[in-house]
Each structure stands twice: as structure tokens, then as C-alpha cells.
Design an enzyme around this catalytic site. Structure first.
Site, PDB file in Angstrom:
ATOM      1  N   SER A  15       0.829  -1.199   0.000  1.00 34.28           N
ATOM      2  CA  SER A  15       0.000   0.000   0.000  1.00 34.28           C
ATOM      3  C   SER A  15       0.862   1.246   0.000  1.00 34.28           C
ATOM      4  O   SER A  15       2.046   1.200   0.317  1.00 34.28           O
ATOM      5  CB  SER A  15      -0.901   0.020   1.239  1.00 34.28           C
ATOM      6  OG  SER A  15      -1.741  -1.102   1.255  1.00 34.28           O
ATOM      7  N   SER A  29      -3.862  -3.972  -2.662  1.00 34.05           N
ATOM      8  CA  SER A  29      -3.187  -2.743  -2.255  1.00 34.05           C
ATOM      9  C   SER A  29      -4.175  -1.702  -1.748  1.00 34.05           C
ATOM     10  O   SER A  29      -5.286  -1.578  -2.252  1.00 34.05           O
ATOM     11  CB  SER A  29      -2.407  -2.173  -3.448  1.00 34.05           C
ATOM     12  OG  SER A  29      -1.549  -1.136  -3.049  1.00 34.05           O
ATOM     13  N   ASP A  33      -4.265   2.128  -1.680  1.00 38.35           N
ATOM     14  CA  ASP A  33      -3.597   3.318  -2.218  1.00 38.35           C
ATOM     15  C   ASP A  33      -4.527   4.507  -2.027  1.00 38.35           C
ATOM     16  O   ASP A  33      -5.443   4.743  -2.825  1.00 38.35           O
ATOM     17  CB  ASP A  33      -3.267   3.113  -3.694  1.00 38.35           C
ATOM     18  CG  ASP A  33      -2.430   1.854  -3.925  1.00 38.35           C
ATOM     19  OD1 ASP A  33      -1.749   1.421  -2.982  1.00 38.35           O
ATOM     20  OD2 ASP A  33      -2.485   1.298  -5.033  1.00 38.35           O
TER      21      ASP A  33
END
Length: 466
Positions: free
Chosen positions: A344, A382, A384
Site C-alpha cells: 500500500s 493494495s 492506495d
């Protein structure tokens, strides 16, 4: 959840057991903390200044134990056989070709008023014991206008991939305001940090309308850190907030970035800035990232496929008593399982350009382009998440509550977008260059990006002068 790890929400493993989940973005850390709870109160106390190496609480070394304790500390701080590095360097120190004009500090604190504080917690070594350690974690705090001015600022946020957490964003969406400092920590400490920030702000935010919805965000550090030990405490949060200062920002294995890794190497906190030309308004854009994402094979720096050129050293295990799975990945052989993009990245964008919330949402989206330059793909695992704010005035209420505000014309906003992309790219590079090799739970070692080897690769591709 933000970051890869042995016990992410994608793993069926329980705390304290080994996982067969492939390691992708193993976290790592730098040391500044001693005990779990430094004490303290929401009104401050004896917090070390931002960037100092003072421990949260120091402990004397017992006779006969000095050597092993010092060796463990050295590995935690980034030295040892897995690839020690010298004084931290930044992208421009190495001559990496980058676009744009940085501010004086090349940091988010180039935006007037912005302050940053870190508390870094590193303790213990060896086999993981949930609730005891090893501990490799921390907190980073970003104030838009410092502790002296907690008036709300205009803000906007964006999720490139939502396998992570950023609290308070419903408020940001509906009201376009940010009323607290932004804090960044590890995945499992979001609740503790949120509660502590609210308590800290209780006597400081007099307007109840703006109360109790702080932005707290995270990435996963459960490879190097005892993340299920919940070692971040209220006292740590108070110290991070009280230690926030202007000036140079410590990078790498510090604060919330302590247990993080990035694109197959040690990661953590990084920052950069850009100053727009006078013709474009002379505004400043600053970015701070906590990077814990990506796959080494995709790493690109200055357009060069660095991850394909630097394949060693790899994350690996050191020390005695390894089980069969870890013994097969002992240093220097390293982890050979396929990479997955389960890491991340958190990004905070600050500017003094007079932007309204809808414009700041668009600025936050441009962070993704800087990540893409580095080889990020925002994989399914992830988290983000990006937030942008403007330190420009939100206006003073006049008759009938009408606020006169200034807004940069849409035809003038492209230089802000460009600066955001450039500063994001450089902030990630700076995080990786400042970070040092880290050894954490179960002797897991995440190597630093080797500076000399990086320069060789850049020269090979004609991107660095001899």
C-alpha cells in the site's frame, strides 16, 4: 488491508503462526522507541523533537548483555550483513535526473505552515511473541498550519485502490474540510490513534461542529512488526502530535513508515516538493508518502528498469531456530516465492495554492501518476489512498454567514497537477534511499536499496553522468 503480511485479512493464518502467504511488500523499520507506552498526556510533555534519535524511553543495558543488545539494535537500525549503508542520501544527492524545481527543503514543509512529527517504536529481536515483539512501528503526524492554527482547511481525497483505511473521509467528501492533523500508522493501530487524536483535540478545537472526525490512515507492517501486539498507545500519539515541527523531515525507517517496505526493498516515509514558476503563480506543492507497495520486478527509477537489474539481495531470514519454510529462505538465498502486489501507499499533498475541495480531489488523483512512474499498478491487495489540502484561507464569515473565498482558475491548475506527479515520484525515491536494511520478527530481513548499485544501473542506461 494496506500492505502485505503473514496475517493480512487475505490470510487464513492466526496470529503467532507461520503463513504460506507469499511475501510481497515486507515492512521494515528504524528505531526510536523503547517501551510500548511512553506515558504522556494530550497536553504534551517531554516529547523528543521531530527527527531526534532520543528513545521514547531508554533502558540501561545489563552487565554481560551489552554485545547482543547492541548487535540487535544495529540490525534494527539498518546495519549488519544484509547490506548496511552510510549517511542517508536523497535522490538529488545521487544526481538522479528529476523534473521540476524543488522548494528550499524539497519537503512537504516547504508549504508555509505545514509541520511534521514522528514517533518511532523499535524494540526486541528474534522469534515473534505476540504482545511482546519484536516491535517495528510508529506514527507520523502532518499539520496543515501547525499546532497554533487548527482552523479547518479545504481538502479532497481519492482512493486508487481501497484495500486499506482512511478515516474521516465521509466528512471530507460532504464538507470539503480537514479539521485535524493527518496521522499515519500501521493497520491495526488506526482505532487507537483515532481515539487519541480526538482526545488531544478536545480542548483545542472549540467548534463542536468540526469535532471528532479526524483523518487517520495506515499501511501494513506485519512482516517485521508484532502488529497483533497493538504496541502503539495513546501516549505515543500525543508525542507524535506535540513533536511536529517545520523544517527538514526525517525519512525512511521513521514514524508510521518504520515497518514498511517498497517495491521489494526497504521503504517508509519520504517527501519532496515543487515550486511553481512566478508565471504559474509561484505556489508550492509538497508531498509526503508512506510507501509499502509494489513488486521489485516493476521498480523503475528515472525511467530505468531498476528492479530487473538489481535482483539481489532479496528479503530473507537470519538467525537460529528457523522452521523448515523459513530455513529454505535463509540469507543469502532469500525469499523465492512469486511476488504479488499486496502492499500500500499513503500520500499527503499540501499546497498554498487557493484550491477548493473539488479541485483538491483532482489534485489527489494525480498522485497515482507519480506512483505509476515508479512501477506501481495498484494491485487488488493494495490500499492506495491519497489526501490533498490547501493552506489558503477558507474565508471569514460575513453577513448571513457568507464567506468570500479565492479559487485558482481551472485554466491555471495544470502546473499544480504536474508538480504533484513530480513530487510524488521523488518522495517515493527519497523514502527508499533513506531507508536502511531492517531485521524484524522471526529474523526476517528486508534489504535497503543499494545506492552504489543503483548509480551503476542508471549510468548503464545513460541516466546518470560519470
Amino acid at each position: 488491508m494496506a500492505g502485505s503480511g503473514r496475517w493480512t485479512k487475505r490470510s487464513r493464518c492466526t496470529p503467532g503462526t507461520a503463513s504460506t502467504t507469499p511475501r510481497t511488500s515486507p515492512g521494515s523499520a528504524i528505531a526510536r522507541g523503547g517501551d510500548d507506552d511512553p506515558g504522556g498526556s494530550p497536553n504534551g510533555g517531554s516529547a523528543p523533537p521531530s527527527g531526534s534519535s532520543a528513545p521514547v524511553r531508554s533502558h540501561p543495558v545489563k552487565p554481560g548483555r551489552a554485545l547482543p543488545v547492541l548487535l540487535a539494535a544495529a540490525l534494527a537500525l539498518g546495519s549488519g550483513p544484509a547490506g548496511a549503508q552510510g549517511v542517508p542520501a536523497r535522490a538529488r544527492d545521487l544526481g538522479i535526473p528529476l523534473e521540476g524545481t524543488p522548494g528550499r527543503l524539497d519537503a512537504i514543509t516547504d508549504v508555509p505552515g505545514v509541520t511534521v512529527g514522528h514517533v518511532t517504536i523499535v524494540r526486541g529481536a528474534g522469534k515473534l511473541a505476540v504482545g511482546k515483539g519484536p516491535v517495528r512501528t510508529g506514527i507520523t503526524a502532518v499539520f496543515p498550519r501547525g499546532k497554533a492554527d487548527l482552523a479547518p482547511v479545504f481538502a479532497g481525497w481519492f482512493s486508487l485502490n481501497g484495500n486499506g483505511e482512511m478515516t474521516g473521509t465521509a466528512w471530507v467528501d460532504d464538507y470539503g474540510l480537514l479539521a485535524y492533523p493527518i496521522t499515519i500508522t500501521n493497520t491495526n493501530s488506526v482505532g487507537t490513534v483515532r481515539d487519541a487524536v480526538i482526545e488531544w483535540g478536545r480542548t483545542r478545537l472549540s467548534d463542536a461542529f468540526n469535532c471528532c472526525l479526524p483523518v487517520v490512515t495506515e499501511t501494513w507492517d506485519g512482516d517485521l512488526n508484532d502488529i497483533y501486539g497493538f504496541h502503539v498507545t495513546k501516549g505515543h500519539v500525543f508525542r507524535a502530535l506535540e513533536s511536529a515541527v517545520p523544517g527538514p523531515v526525517p525519512e525512511g525507517n521513521v514514524g508510521g513508515g518504520t515497518g514498511m517496505s517498497c517495491l521489494g526493498f526497504k521503504g517508509g516515509i519520504g517527501t519532496a516538493s515543487r515550486r511553481l514558476s512566478d508565471r504559474a503563480g509561484g505556489f508550492t506543492v509538497g508531498v509526503l508518502v508512506q510507501c509499502n507497495f509494489g513488486q521489485r520486478r516493476l521498480l523503475r527509477i528515472a525511467g530505468v528498469p531498476v528492479g530487473q537489474e538489481i535482483t539481489e539481495p532479496r528479503p530473507c531470514y537470519e538467525g537460529p531456530g528457523l522452521d523448515s519454510a523459513r530455513a529454505a529462505e535463509r540469507c543469502p538465498t532469500g525469499v523465492t516465492r512469486p511476488e504479488k502486489d499486496q502492499g500500500s501507499i499513503i500520500a499527503v499533498v499540501a499546497t498554498d495554492a487557493p484550491l477548493l475541495p473539488h479541485q483538491l480531489r483532482r489534485v489527489a488523483r494525480r498522485v497515482a501518476l507519480g506512483i505509476g512512474r515508479m512501477g506501481g499498478i495498484a494491485g487488488a491487495g493494495s490500499g492506495d489512498l491519497f489526501i490533498a489540502f490547501s493552506t489558503a484561507s477558507t474565508g471569514t464569515p460575513g453577513e448571513h454567514g457568507v464567506r468570500p473565498v479565492r479559487m485558482l482558475g481551472e485554466e491555471w491548475i495544470d502546473p499544480v497537477y504536474e508538480a504533484t506527479v513530480q513530487a510524488t515520484e521523488e518522495a517515493i525515491i527519497n523514502a527508499m534511499l533513506a531507508a536502511k536494511t531492517m531485521r524484524g520478527a522471526d529474523g526476517y530481513v528486508v534489504p535497503a536499496l543499494p545506492h552504489d548499485r543503483l548509480k551503476e544501473v542508471l549510468r548503464k542506461y545513460g541516466r546518470l553522468a560519470d
